[in-house]
Design a protein around this motif. Structure first.
Motif, PDB file in Angstrom:
ATOM      1  N   GLU A  98       1.160  -1.611  -0.101  1.00 22.51           N
ATOM      2  CA  GLU A  98       0.130  -0.241  -0.298  1.00 22.51           C
ATOM      3  C   GLU A  98       1.111   1.179   0.313  1.00 22.51           C
ATOM      4  N   LEU A  99       2.279   1.376   0.656  1.00 23.05           N
ATOM      5  CA  LEU A  99       2.531   2.631   1.452  1.00 23.05           C
ATOM      6  C   LEU A  99       3.496   3.215  -0.432  1.00 23.05           C
ATOM      7  N   CYS A 100       3.647   1.826  -0.911  1.00 22.48           N
ATOM      8  CA  CYS A 100       4.520   2.364  -2.236  1.00 22.48           C
ATOM      9  C   CYS A 100       3.616   2.520  -3.408  1.00 22.48           C
ATOM     10  N   ARG A 101       2.260   2.244  -3.298  1.00 24.79           N
ATOM     11  CA  ARG A 101       1.459   2.629  -4.447  1.00 24.79           C
ATOM     12  C   ARG A 101       1.756   4.102  -5.399  1.00 24.79           C
ATOM     13  N   GLY A 102       2.051   4.019  -6.282  1.00 24.83           N
ATOM     14  CA  GLY A 102       2.197   5.294  -7.142  1.00 24.83           C
ATOM     15  C   GLY A 102       3.228   5.910  -6.795  1.00 24.83           C
ATOM     16  N   THR A 103       4.180   5.075  -5.868  1.00 30.60           N
ATOM     17  CA  THR A 103       6.233   5.412  -6.146  1.00 30.60           C
ATOM     18  C   THR A 103       6.489   5.251  -6.756  1.00 30.60           C
ATOM     19  N   GLN A 104       7.822   6.064  -7.265  1.00 31.57           N
ATOM     20  CA  GLN A 104       8.852   5.057  -8.521  1.00 31.57           C
ATOM     21  C   GLN A 104       9.144   3.790  -7.663  1.00 31.57           C
ATOM     22  N   GLN A 105       8.493   3.526  -6.457  1.00 32.39           N
ATOM     23  CA  GLN A 105       9.171   2.088  -5.889  1.00 32.39           C
ATOM     24  C   GLN A 105       8.310   1.213  -5.856  1.00 32.39           C
ATOM     25  N   GLU A 106       6.894   1.452  -6.493  1.00 27.22           N
ATOM     26  CA  GLU A 106       6.071   0.859  -6.054  1.00 27.22           C
ATOM     27  C   GLU A 106       6.514  -0.613  -7.190  1.00 27.22           C
ATOM     28  N   ALA A 107       7.319  -0.935  -8.870  1.00 27.57           N
ATOM     29  CA  ALA A 107       7.573  -1.895  -9.280  1.00 27.57           C
ATOM     30  C   ALA A 107       8.643  -3.192  -8.509  1.00 27.57           C
ATOM     31  N   ALA A 108       9.393  -2.241  -7.984  1.00 27.70           N
ATOM     32  CA  ALA A 108      10.234  -2.534  -7.449  1.00 27.70           C
ATOM     33  C   ALA A 108      10.421  -3.689  -5.896  1.00 27.70           C
ATOM     34  N   VAL A 109       8.728  -3.056  -4.748  1.00 24.71           N
ATOM     35  CA  VAL A 109       8.561  -3.449  -3.582  1.00 24.71           C
ATOM     36  C   VAL A 109       7.630  -4.527  -4.412  1.00 24.71           C
ATOM     37  N   ILE A 110       6.823  -4.301  -5.320  1.00 22.65           N
ATOM     38  CA  ILE A 110       5.895  -5.585  -5.296  1.00 22.65           C
ATOM     39  C   ILE A 110       6.782  -7.163  -6.247  1.00 22.65           C
ATOM     40  N   ASP A 111       7.831  -6.783  -7.348  1.00 18.72           N
ATOM     41  CA  ASP A 111       9.043  -7.485  -7.235  1.00 18.72           C
ATOM     42  C   ASP A 111       9.453  -7.712  -5.604  1.00 18.72           C
ATOM     43  N   PHE A 112       9.998  -7.485  -5.324  1.00 17.44           N
ATOM     44  CA  PHE A 112      10.778  -8.048  -3.904  1.00 17.44           C
ATOM     45  C   PHE A 112       9.670  -8.304  -3.306  1.00 17.44           C
ATOM     46  N   VAL A 113       7.999  -8.436  -2.618  1.00 16.37           N
ATOM     47  CA  VAL A 113       7.041  -8.619  -1.983  1.00 16.37           C
ATOM     48  C   VAL A 113       7.441 -10.250  -2.464  1.00 16.37           C
ATOM     49  N   GLU A 114       6.720 -10.499  -4.004  1.00 18.59           N
ATOM     50  CA  GLU A 114       5.977 -11.682  -4.877  1.00 18.59           C
ATOM     51  C   GLU A 114       7.968 -12.797  -4.350  1.00 18.59           C
ATOM     52  N   ARG A 115       9.226 -12.350  -3.889  1.00 18.44           N
ATOM     53  CA  ARG A 115       9.934 -13.084  -4.439  1.00 18.44           C
ATOM     54  C   ARG A 115      10.195 -13.349  -3.020  1.00 18.44           C
ATOM     55  N   VAL A 116       9.894 -12.567  -1.926  1.00 16.66           N
ATOM     56  CA  VAL A 116      10.136 -13.096   0.251  1.00 16.66           C
ATOM     57  C   VAL A 116       8.422 -14.283   0.299  1.00 16.66           C
ATOM     58  N   ARG A 117       7.975 -13.784  -0.531  1.00 21.44           N
ATOM     59  CA  ARG A 117       7.135 -14.854  -0.142  1.00 21.44           C
ATOM     60  C   ARG A 117       6.780 -15.617  -1.028  1.00 21.44           C
ATOM     61  N   ARG A 118       7.511 -16.023  -1.969  1.00 20.17           N
ATOM     62  CA  ARG A 118       7.665 -17.366  -2.690  1.00 20.17           C
ATOM     63  C   ARG A 118       8.581 -18.646  -2.194  1.00 20.17           C
ATOM     64  N   THR A 119       9.392 -17.446  -1.549  1.00 24.30           N
ATOM     65  CA  THR A 119      10.222 -18.459  -0.421  1.00 24.30           C
ATOM     66  C   THR A 119       9.826 -19.170   1.457  1.00 24.30           C
ATOM     67  N   SER A 120       9.923 -20.160   1.078  1.00 21.38           N
ATOM     68  CA  SER A 120       8.661 -20.964   2.413  1.00 21.38           C
ATOM     69  C   SER A 120      10.396 -19.890   3.643  1.00 21.38           C
ATOM     70  N   GLN A 121       9.099 -20.504   4.954  1.00 23.91           N
ATOM     71  CA  GLN A 121       9.386 -20.606   6.186  1.00 23.91           C
ATOM     72  C   GLN A 121      10.903 -21.223   6.463  1.00 23.91           C
ATOM     73  N   SER A 122      11.005 -22.203   5.699  1.00 20.55           N
ATOM     74  CA  SER A 122      12.388 -22.848   6.198  1.00 20.55           C
ATOM     75  C   SER A 122      13.456 -22.169   5.352  1.00 20.55           C
ATOM     76  N   GLN A 123      13.094 -21.646   4.013  1.00 20.27           N
ATOM     77  CA  GLN A 123      14.011 -21.594   3.667  1.00 20.27           C
ATOM     78  C   GLN A 123      14.875 -20.703   3.674  1.00 20.27           C
ATOM     79  N   ARG A 124      13.946 -19.343   4.029  1.00 17.77           N
ATOM     80  CA  ARG A 124      14.229 -18.448   4.534  1.00 17.77           C
ATOM     81  C   ARG A 124      15.351 -17.809   5.671  1.00 17.77           C
ATOM     82  N   GLY A 125      15.251 -18.882   6.594  1.00 16.05           N
ATOM     83  CA  GLY A 125      16.228 -19.391   8.025  1.00 16.05           C
ATOM     84  C   GLY A 125      17.549 -20.304   7.343  1.00 16.05           C
ATOM     85  N   ALA A 126      17.168 -19.962   6.653  1.00 13.46           N
ATOM     86  CA  ALA A 126      18.255 -21.639   5.426  1.00 13.46           C
ATOM     87  C   ALA A 126      19.428 -20.760   4.735  1.00 13.46           C
ATOM     88  N   ASP A 127      19.118 -19.401   4.961  1.00 10.77           N
ATOM     89  CA  ASP A 127      20.220 -18.472   4.190  1.00 10.77           C
ATOM     90  C   ASP A 127      20.317 -17.091   5.045  1.00 10.77           C
TER      91      ASP A 127
END
Length: 865
Positions: A270-299
RNA sequence: GCCCGGAUGGUGGAAUUGGUAGACACACGGGACUUAAAAUCCCGAGGACCCGGAAGGGUCCGUGCCGGUUCGAGUCCGGCUCCGGGCACCA
């Protein structure tokens, strides 16, 4: 006539007697104290393994011992019968889970009976039976009424190929355990139990669990993970709202130079909506959410994030600071947002370094001066607050409290406590479990199944494909139902409950297994609970043992249970392990299949290459070092199996399997068997009053030893559970008895005393090796069952020695031993010691500085030099 | 990284409050029985060194490492090493 020890015959005989006479049935009784001993019930996997043998042998010693001590002993057994392996058998082999489970139970029950375990089988329960799981449903409904069971969306492990939810344990390095597809996170509606309502009590009552291993208490404490801190609101200037963070370091708030929020945080996108950052945030959020909990711990280590384009105001400094989405912030903990203080938090420091964010020191150590530019890591210890407005100059521990108070005064936030413990997700998209008794109606919403319609039975006619949702959803007869409120057509919940629900209260059910008015009869539970001694593997230190504590407290609050804690004492037994051998070509080899020899080195039977002797590892299929209890019982009998597992190590330590050790146990029992049979005639008429009989010399010493052994074995079993030393003491007594019987020409008194010794040995062995002990007891001419013979007591005066062995030391080193009458004075001992040739040789001309006298044990002569 | 355990003969393990380290057992060696083997029974044994013809006797060292407290330490205290287990971005 020598008769050989044939365990098979006598074990079958006694098991039959115990079975037919229902020897271990128990009911509530006034008078004798109650004792509830329980071993963690098994999953009916098909066959018992050595871990079971060990666990149940330990419990059986306790049960049999307590019975002989006159306790009213509850010792039940049952089956933790729901679970995934049954379903896999259905998928792989087309056997219905129920059939598979019932067959396993039947087989394992005969195996347990062959161990001679003293259970009250009339109380047996299997959690997969409607008579049991209807009470899971009943409890669920009560929890639902109280708000302890609720439904919410949450993120789960999801295998896109199998189309199913996976437990954390089924995600192996980020991939599905069955099909190896990459596991992702998915939002699903799930049922939860509000265990967090009990977080404080579960934590506080750990103090009262003095009978639990320290280790388990610590693990639970860490798991609950209480943090005391504060919630602080950071206003979002452009909006009429604020971002709340949780922190335990409110004392560093003046050093907060940015905010990190979780990818799942609702404000992230929500915060990034309409800002220059929007695309980058959407991309990042997607990437993090695809990573499972256990993987996030692993690296762990690589801190990453992205600027949202938005700012919020630090109320303390009135500065606007940037908001980042960061991969290390967890939505599930705290508020999903943290204030970042790079100078005083290592993660924030790394993050700040990577993205060029300011580091501001607000806590100074007392022994040096920190400069932000020179820091290579965060300073996390205590110190003095600086650059912190009115709080500057305070010790940070004091500032912590002051700031928490100030927050509330100003309305910026408040002191807060958080727990790591999360609510318990109990929904499982599986068949072989308890159906959740809920109906979804388009008109009425979530409708609980009325109590008089319980149980919601598991349908039998479902397909097992291993794919898709819970098979229950595919059973029309099950899923389609009339809404209990409006009678319109509605749909049943198709998920089942986590099997840990089943085991969270089974110990209560055992107090009244056939009761049909409630999960258990509160009065009977009132009599038997709490479990006096619980025994099982340490692998349940957190999950099962925490859930069971939670259930007990919740059921107490429902007016059913009367205790706060279910298990007064807990023993966690070590695992059973065995040495491993490995051929580089053909994998793990079982010792008995090795070629070659110990001396010349073991070889692989297939390729004749030398094998590598591996480490001692837990028995497992993959390591090929399993010893099957059934083979063991067939070869040596249950008594030997029990004796070895109890003798080889104390119960809480790991036990290394040794085939020779087993052999040794068998030899001991055979020797005892032979001895009793060889001497039975000579001993038949002999009789002595062990408590007061007067004898002299060698016999007197034997009599003393009998009493000493009773004392030792009693103390070793009772509370200490040092069965290995108890058995060792009995072996010593037997060595002494057979020595006397063989060497001395037996007088009438001698024969009587030998008989008393043998009888004591047999009684003391009864809890450990009940079959042979019962048989020998009968052979000694007793009609009454050994199980009902009272545990022997010792006479303190019989322990009295008329002579004492006093160790004489010179400057702490043993230089002599003198034998003195027991009632001798200290002065006489000193004189005798100084007169001792060896001692005086060491003393020489040296001046005696002092004498340290330990009564009945030791005299230390301290000399100069 | 943090939190718990643990380390004692060839092996599993004893030594319960600081008081004879190695109980009990396994493995090993020797002997008896046996035509032989198995089984069984008896005996021996921490290490190094010394005295003695021998049976025996003696000295020193020794509980992962370094240091401390104490008349005395496997046990208590401080600092390490290694092994096992649990948790692991918990704000």
């Amino acid at each position: 006539m020598e008769e050989r020890y044939r365990p098979k015959d006598i074990e079958e005989k006694w098991q039959k007697i115990w079975d037919e006479e229902n020897s271990f049935r128990v009911a509530e009784a006034a008078g004798n104290p109650k004792y509830y001993v329980l071993e963690m019930f098994p999953y009916p996997s098909g066959r018992i393994h050595m871990g079971h043998v060990r666990n149940y042998s330990i419990g059986d010693v306790v049960a049999r011992y307590k019975r002989m001590r006159g306790h009213n002993v509850l010792h039940p057994m049952g089956w933790d019968a729901f679970g995934l392996p049954a379903e896999n058998a259905a998928i792989e082999r087309g056997i219905h889970p129920e059939k598979w489970t019932q067959e396993n139970i039947r087989y394992m029950k005969t195996q347990l009976k062959r161990m001679g375990l003293s259970y009250d089988w009339e109380r047996e329960v299997a959690t997969c039976e409607a008579e049991y799981y209807r009470w899971n449903q009943w409890i669920f409904l009560r929890f639902f009424e109280r708000g302890l069971a609720y439904k919410k969306r949450s993120s789960v492990n999801w295998c896109p190929s199998c189309e199913t939810v996976l437990a954390n344990e089924q995600v192996i390095e980020g991939a599905c355990w069955r099909c190896d597809a990459a596991v992702m996170q998915k939002e699903l509606e799930q049922w939860f139990f509000r265990i967090t309502d009990y977080a404080e009590e579960l934590l506080g009552d750990l103090e009262r669990l003095g009978g639990w291993p320290e280790k388990v208490v610590t693990m639970q404490r860490n798991w609950i993970g209480k943090s005391i801190g504060a919630e602080i609101r950071f206003p979002l200037p452009e909006r009429n709202e604020s971002l709340t963070v949780f922190t335990t370091r409110q004392d560093t708030v003046f050093g907060a130079t940015f905010i990190s929020i979780a990818a799942e945080h609702p404000l992230a996108l929500e915060l990034c909506r309409g800002t220059q950052q929007e695309a980058a945030v959407i991309d990042f959020v997607e990437r993090v959410r695809r990573t499972s909990q256990s993987q996030r711990g692993a690296d762990e280590g690589e801190k990453e994030g992205v600027f949202t384009g938005a700012y919020c105001r630090n109320p303390f400094t009135a500065e606007n600071i940037p908001i980042y989405v960061a991969n290390f912030v967890l939505m599930e903990y705290g508020t999903g947002a943290v204030m970042a203080v790079p100078a005083h938090d290592q993660r924030d420091f790394e993050f700040a370094c990577k993205y060029g964010l300011p580091v501001r020191v607000v806590i100074q150590p007392r022994d040096r001066v920190l400069l932000a530019e020179e820091m290579t890591e965060a300073y996390v210890d205590d110190g003095v607050m600086v650059d912190s407005g009115q709080f500057s100059g305070l010790a940070n521990s004091e500032g912590k409290e002051k700031i928490a108070t100030y927050l509330e005064e100003k309305g910026w936030g408040k002191g807060a406590v958080r727990y790591r413990l999360r609510d318990w997700g109990v929904s499982r998209q599986r068949y072989w479990g308890t159906p959740i008794p809920i109906i979804y109606c388009d008109n009425c919403g979530i409708v609980p199944v009325p109590y008089d319609q319980l149980p919601v039975a598991l349908p039998k006619d479902v397909p097992f494909t291993g794919k898709g949702r819970s098979p229950l959803g595919d059973s029309k007869s099950f899923a389609q139902v009339a809404c209990p409120r409006c009678q319109q057509s509605a749909r049943r919940e198709s998920d089942t409950m986590d099997t840990f629900v089943d085991s969270s209260w089974y110990f209560l059910r055992f107090t009244s297994s056939r009761y049909d008015g409630a999960p258990f009869d509160p009065e009977k539970a009132g009599y038997w609970m709490a479990v006096d001694q619980y025994i099982g593997g340490v692998e349940h230190a957190v999950l099962h043992l925490l859930y069971a504590r939670f259930f007990t407290k919740a059921l107490r609050d429902l007016g059913l249970a009367k205790v706060d804690e279910p298990f007064a004492n807990l023993l966690t037994q070590g695992m059973v392990s065995k040495e491993t051998y490995r051929c580089s070509e053909h994998g793990w080899l079982f010792p008995s299949e090795l070629a070659g020899s110990e001396k010349d080195g073991w070889k692989c039977p297939q390729c004749n290459r030398p094998v590598e002797k591996g480490r001692v590892e837990k028995m497992s299929k993959s390591k090929n070092n399993i010893v099957d209890p059934e083979d063991l019982v067939n070869a040596y009998g249950a008594d030997t199996a029990r004796l070895f597992t109890l003798f080889a190590a104390p119960p809480e330590k790991d036990l290394e399997w040794s085939d020779q050790g087993v052999e040794g146990g068998f030899r001991f029992l055979s020797r005892l068997w032979r001895f009793v049979h060889q001497h039975s005639e000579a001993l038949a008429g002999a009789r002595i009053d062990l408590q007061s009989g007067e004898t002299g010399g060698e016999l007197r010493e034997l009599r003393r030893m009998i009493h000493r052994t009773i004392k030792k074995v009693t103390e070793d079993i009772d509370g200490r559970f040092h069965f290995n030393t108890a058995i060792a003491a009995i072996m010593e007594l037997f060595n002494a008895v057979s020595g006397v019987a063989q060497h001395a020409r037996l007088t009438r008194d001698g024969a009587a005393l030998v008989k008393a010794g043998v009888e004591t040995i047999v009684i003391l062995l009864a809890p450990f090796v009940p079959h042979i002990a019962s048989e020998l007891w009968e052979h000694l001419g007793y009609q009454d069952r050994l199980d009902r013979v009272p545990w022997p007591s010792y006479a303190p005066e019989a322990l009295e020695q008329e002579e004492l062995l006093i160790v004489v030391q010179v400057n702490g080193k043993v230089r002599g031993k003198i034998t003195v009458p027991a009632d001798v004075t200290q002065e006489r001992i000193e004189r005798a010691a100084l007169a001792d040739e060896r001692v005086s040789a060491f003393l020489g001309e040296k001046k005696i500085q002092r004498l340290v006298h330990v009564p009945r044990r030791l005299l230390n002569i301290v000399v100069e030099g």
